[in-house]
Design an enzyme around this catalytic site. Structure first.
Site, PDB file in Angstrom:
ATOM      1  N   ASP A 236      16.864   2.075 -18.569  1.00  0.00           N
ATOM      2  CA  ASP A 236      17.458   0.940 -17.889  1.00  0.00           C
ATOM      3  C   ASP A 236      16.899  -0.316 -18.580  1.00  0.00           C
ATOM      4  O   ASP A 236      16.026  -0.252 -19.439  1.00  0.00           O
ATOM      5  CB  ASP A 236      17.125   0.987 -16.386  1.00  0.00           C
ATOM      6  CG  ASP A 236      18.136   0.198 -15.573  1.00  0.00           C
ATOM      7  OD1 ASP A 236      18.305   0.485 -14.373  1.00  0.00           O
ATOM      8  OD2 ASP A 236      18.761  -0.721 -16.140  1.00  0.00           O
TER       9      ASP A 236
HETATM   10  C1  GLC Z   1      20.487  -3.219 -14.644  1.00  0.00           C
HETATM   11  C2  GLC Z   1      20.741  -2.017 -13.757  1.00  0.00           C
HETATM   12  C3  GLC Z   1      21.545  -0.935 -14.407  1.00  0.00           C
HETATM   13  C4  GLC Z   1      22.526  -1.559 -15.368  1.00  0.00           C
HETATM   14  C5  GLC Z   1      21.710  -2.176 -16.495  1.00  0.00           C
HETATM   15  C6  GLC Z   1      22.604  -2.861 -17.535  1.00  0.00           C
HETATM   16  O1  GLC Z   1      19.183  -3.659 -14.468  1.00  0.00           O
HETATM   17  O2  GLC Z   1      19.604  -1.409 -13.163  1.00  0.00           O
HETATM   18  O3  GLC Z   1      22.189  -0.180 -13.379  1.00  0.00           O
HETATM   19  O4  GLC Z   1      23.422  -0.587 -15.874  1.00  0.00           O
HETATM   20  O5  GLC Z   1      20.736  -3.080 -16.035  1.00  0.00           O
HETATM   21  O6  GLC Z   1      23.199  -3.981 -16.986  1.00  0.00           O
END
Ligand code: GLC
Length: 754
Positions: A293
């Site tokens: 993430d």
């Molecule tokens: C965010 C979220 C994740 C998302 C990623 C990209 O922090 O936790 O679900 O896909 O970053 O935006």
């Protein structure tokens, strides 16, 4: 043709004999594997690490913006993926640099959070899940992929499948609620929708995109409902409750998986070898690639398991992470770590193979610009049929929680004076909820607009007064609403949360309606007029007072682009609501977590005699939720009767057919979601008092009766037992075929004997 393409084709014969990797590719296709290895053989170590590096273009910000400007990496061919870049023209610029201005010209994967629609925004996933309509959810994911791929994207960071039992946690809005079985079925539907089906060959189509099942693992178990907080769970609970939807998505062919921010039992998911390698690779045979993430690797320092980003990068790679989302740790440290022999180049090679394979399967090496056609984008986005599906998804996602004296629907042919009230009535900004993709908050159809449209030329008259803001009021605004109410027959009050009070980093310790809205409802209540409230929220709210004091409640969630039309279709009775809750509504925050598939305890409360002392109860509240999992009303009534089994003994090579009759006992046609639950009465570990094992949605005319059949197989009874091994245990089971998780009118028993 780019040098790399010539080499790929020249080198393949050589690679027919020379490669002997133990790489188990996602596709299993030897030609693809050979092409991947041909490219790999051309790459420098730095270029390989570049493929493992993803950067945010920050054209929409979904996390703390990282300082590293990635363009220098891009120009050196050291970027594998970019996310948060949108539009054909914008993405084309980046792709052109990667493909035409770098040594090898390896195309880039463009990702985005297409969570519940791209430009056509559907109800938030928690709302859509209440339709229990797997085909509909597959269809909306399909439409999202059509639009996103037409706008240059080849990868979505969805479906989010985290089981969630705590409405304080803002991200419940993104998931499918509290049940592993339903969550698994929905996960499969959404993966197939995005990827165009189970077969990886569909990825080469122009309208399919990679899915990304997230967030592995148990992100929804965040302690105290506080985002990013620890998840402390037994392995048994993880395996029986939290793991199934991730596994279902992988079995459905999910091409990628995202590691969660949170730690699980002391080890952050991003550095958790047990999760990312033992469970995912060795037990589940996952062959896609794993992305972190947002800055998940960097955060290992804050977690306190790494002293710096370099150590964090080593831990993440060793745990099994293939791609670093916008953390710039792999690109900065893996080469050094490799030279220091702290990581192996073969681990890097495996990660790069998985990433390159997806680019081959998408057809990006054959045509890096396949998703970049302005005309297709214009022709595809927000097609009328997409909007029509969105309108249908709204009406199917609404849950009728209360409807005293059949206050709803409001008959178009009645001379009814309806007061349209509340801060969410004439609002479009909130309707898309969080993670609205590239939706336009000002374009969404407000409930007010939807009602005016649907009731055009009807005998019903509408008058509007806001009454209060979402979180503030004046006595003047409330008095105006009260004066209008006194002159009206029915009060329709749209209340709820701002869209950004749920979603990521949006947790609440108070899940009641804001005081301003409570004040408005209390004053409206004094008029004595019948009140129907429409609740727009990203979570189950504490609506105990409202449930006691209003006549009808329609849970609307955040309904998306076509919200107003879909809500008006239900208010008018054009569509008879059939939604069923996928997450329990607590009576108050003190009850949380409250969920249907709870354990008995050694002193279970007898719900018929709840005041017996020394039971697992509260002094100040029932233990049951305000509204339970699987609950939802209709404008008609149904009865389920005459449950019978073709046999009461199940063996390892047989099955049981459970049949019940479902009757529409009311005056309106309607749909009903018939649910089947089982209980394992004695297990080697304690077992839930009830587990959803099947459901069917059927349509019935007034007085129509239909048979509903469910098949029970031994596999359906499997669970992880005392040794955390998947088992099926002989013994006695209870069975219900019901209208909700608390409906026990139709029950039977059977036994399983190995
Ligand atoms: C965010 C979220 C994740 C998302 C990623 C990209 O922090 O936790 O679900 O896909 O970053 O935006």
């Amino acid at each position: 043709m780019k040098l790399i393409n010539i080499i790929i084709f020249l080198f393949i014969p050589i690679y027919l004999f020379s490669q002997n990797t133990n790489w188990k590719s996602y596709s299993g296709d030897k030609r693809i594997e050979q092409k991947v290895d041909s490219v790999l053989s051309l790459m420098t170590l730095k270029e390989k690490i570049g493929q493992m590096s993803q950067f945010s273009a920050n054209w929409s910000v979904t996390g703390p913006v990282m300082p590293d400007d990635f363009l220098p990496y891009l120009k050196e061919g050291l970027v594998g993926s970019v996310f948060n870049a949108v539009t054909v023209s914008g993405i084309k610029k980046f792709q052109k640099t990667a493909v035409e201005e770098t040594r090898l010209g390896i195309p880039i994967l463009f990702g985005y959070d297409v969570i519940h629609g791209y430009k056509t925004i559907f109800p938030i996933p928690l709302g859509e899940a209440c339709s229990w309509d797997l085909n509909l959810m597959k269809q909306t994911a399909r439409i999202a992929a059509e639009e996103a791929s037409a706008d240059g994207l080849s990868w979505t960071f969805a479906p989010m499948v985290d089981i969630a039992r705590d409405p304080r946690w803002g991200r419940v809005m993104e998931g499918s609620g509290e049940d592993p079985f339903l969550g698994s079925e929905i996960a499969k539907a959404r993966v197939e929708g995005f990827q165009g089906g189970k077969d990886w060959n569909s990825l080469k189509n122009i309208n399919t995109i990679l899915s990304c099942v997230k967030h592995f693992a148990a992100y929804g178990a965040a302690e105290s409902g506080r985002d990013y907080n620890v998840a402390e769970l037994s392995e048994n609970t993880m395996r029986n409750i939290y793991f199934p939807p991730y596994k279902a998505a992988i079995d459905a062919g999910a091409a990628t998986l995202m590691a969660a921010f949170n730690e699980v039992n002391g080890v952050p998911s991003t550095a958790n070898h047990w999760l990312l390698t033992h469970i995912l690779r060795q037990e589940w045979d996952f062959k896609g690639f794993i992305v972190t993430d947002y800055t998940g690797i960097n955060e290992l320092v804050a977690h306190g398991v790494a002293k710096d980003d370099k150590q964090a990068a080593m831990l993440a790679l060793k745990a099994g992470v293939d791609m670093d989302m916008t953390g710039a740790t792999y690109i900065k440290y893996l080469e050094t770590l490799s030279k220091e022999n702290k990581i192996s180049e073969e681990q890097i090679n495996m990660a790069v193979r998985r990433i390159l394979e997806m680019k081959f399967l998408l057809g990006l090496f054959d045509n890096p610009y396949k998703y970049l056609n302005e005309n297709r984008s214009k022709k595809t986005i927000q097609k009328p049929e997409f909007l029509e599906t969105a309108r249908k998804a709204v009406s199917r996602s609404l849950v009728l929680l209360k409807n005293n004296n059949r206050l709803l629907p409001i008959d178009k042919n009645s001379y009814t004076k309806v007061a349209l009230l509340g801060p969410m009535m004439n609002d479009s900004v909130n309707l898309n909820g969080e993670w609205q993709g590239r939706g336009n908050r000002n374009e969404s159809i407000s409930i007010y607009k939807g009602l005016k449209e649907v009731y055009k030329n009807s005998k019903v008259s509408f008058n509007y007064s806001k009454g209060c803001e979402v979180n503030s009021f004046t006595s003047k605004s409330i008095n105006e609403a009260v004066e209008l109410a006194k002159k009206s027959d029915i009060l329709l009050v749209a209340v709820g949360e701002n869209f950004n009070w749920s979603g990521e980093a949006a947790c609440r310790t108070n899940i009641k309606l804001p005081k301003a809205q409570q004040e408005l409802l209390k004053e409206l209540k004094k008029t004595g007029k019948p009140i129907a409230i429409l609740i727009l929220s990203g979570r189950p709210l504490d609506i105990s007072w409202e449930t006691e004091n209003v006549d009808a409640i329609l849970q609307v969630w955040f309904p998306g682009s076509m919200g107003g039309y879909g809500v008006a279709d239900v208010i008018s009775g054009k569509y008879n609501p059939a939604g069923k809750l996928v997450m329990s509504f607590p009576r108050n925050i003190g009850q949380i977590p409250v969920y249907y598939n709870q354990k008995s305890t050694g002193r279970p409360v007898d719900l018929k005699n709840p005041n017996i002392d020394y039971k697992s109860s509260y002094l100040d509240s029932p233990i049951t939720p305000l509204f339970p999992f699987g609950y939802g009303l209709s404008y008609t009534t149904f009865s389920i009767e005459n449950l019978r089994l073709n046999t009461h003994v199940l063996s390892s090579d047989s099955k049981i057919i459970a049949t019940a009759d479902v009757v529409n006992t009311g005056k309106r046609e309607g749909e009903i979601i018939v649910q089947m639950y089982c209980r394992d009465l004695v297990g080697s570990v304690t077992r839930p008092v009830k587990e959803l094992k099947g459901f069917k949605k059927i349509q019935l005319k007034p007085n129509e009766k239909k048979q509903v059949k469910f098949v029970i197989t031994p596999e359906m009874l499997s669970f992880y037992g005392i040794n955390n091994k998947k088992i099926i245990e002989s013994g006695e089971y209870k069975l219900w075929i019901s209208q909700s998780s608390v409906d026990e009118t139709n029950t039977s028993v059977f036994s399983y004997e190995e």
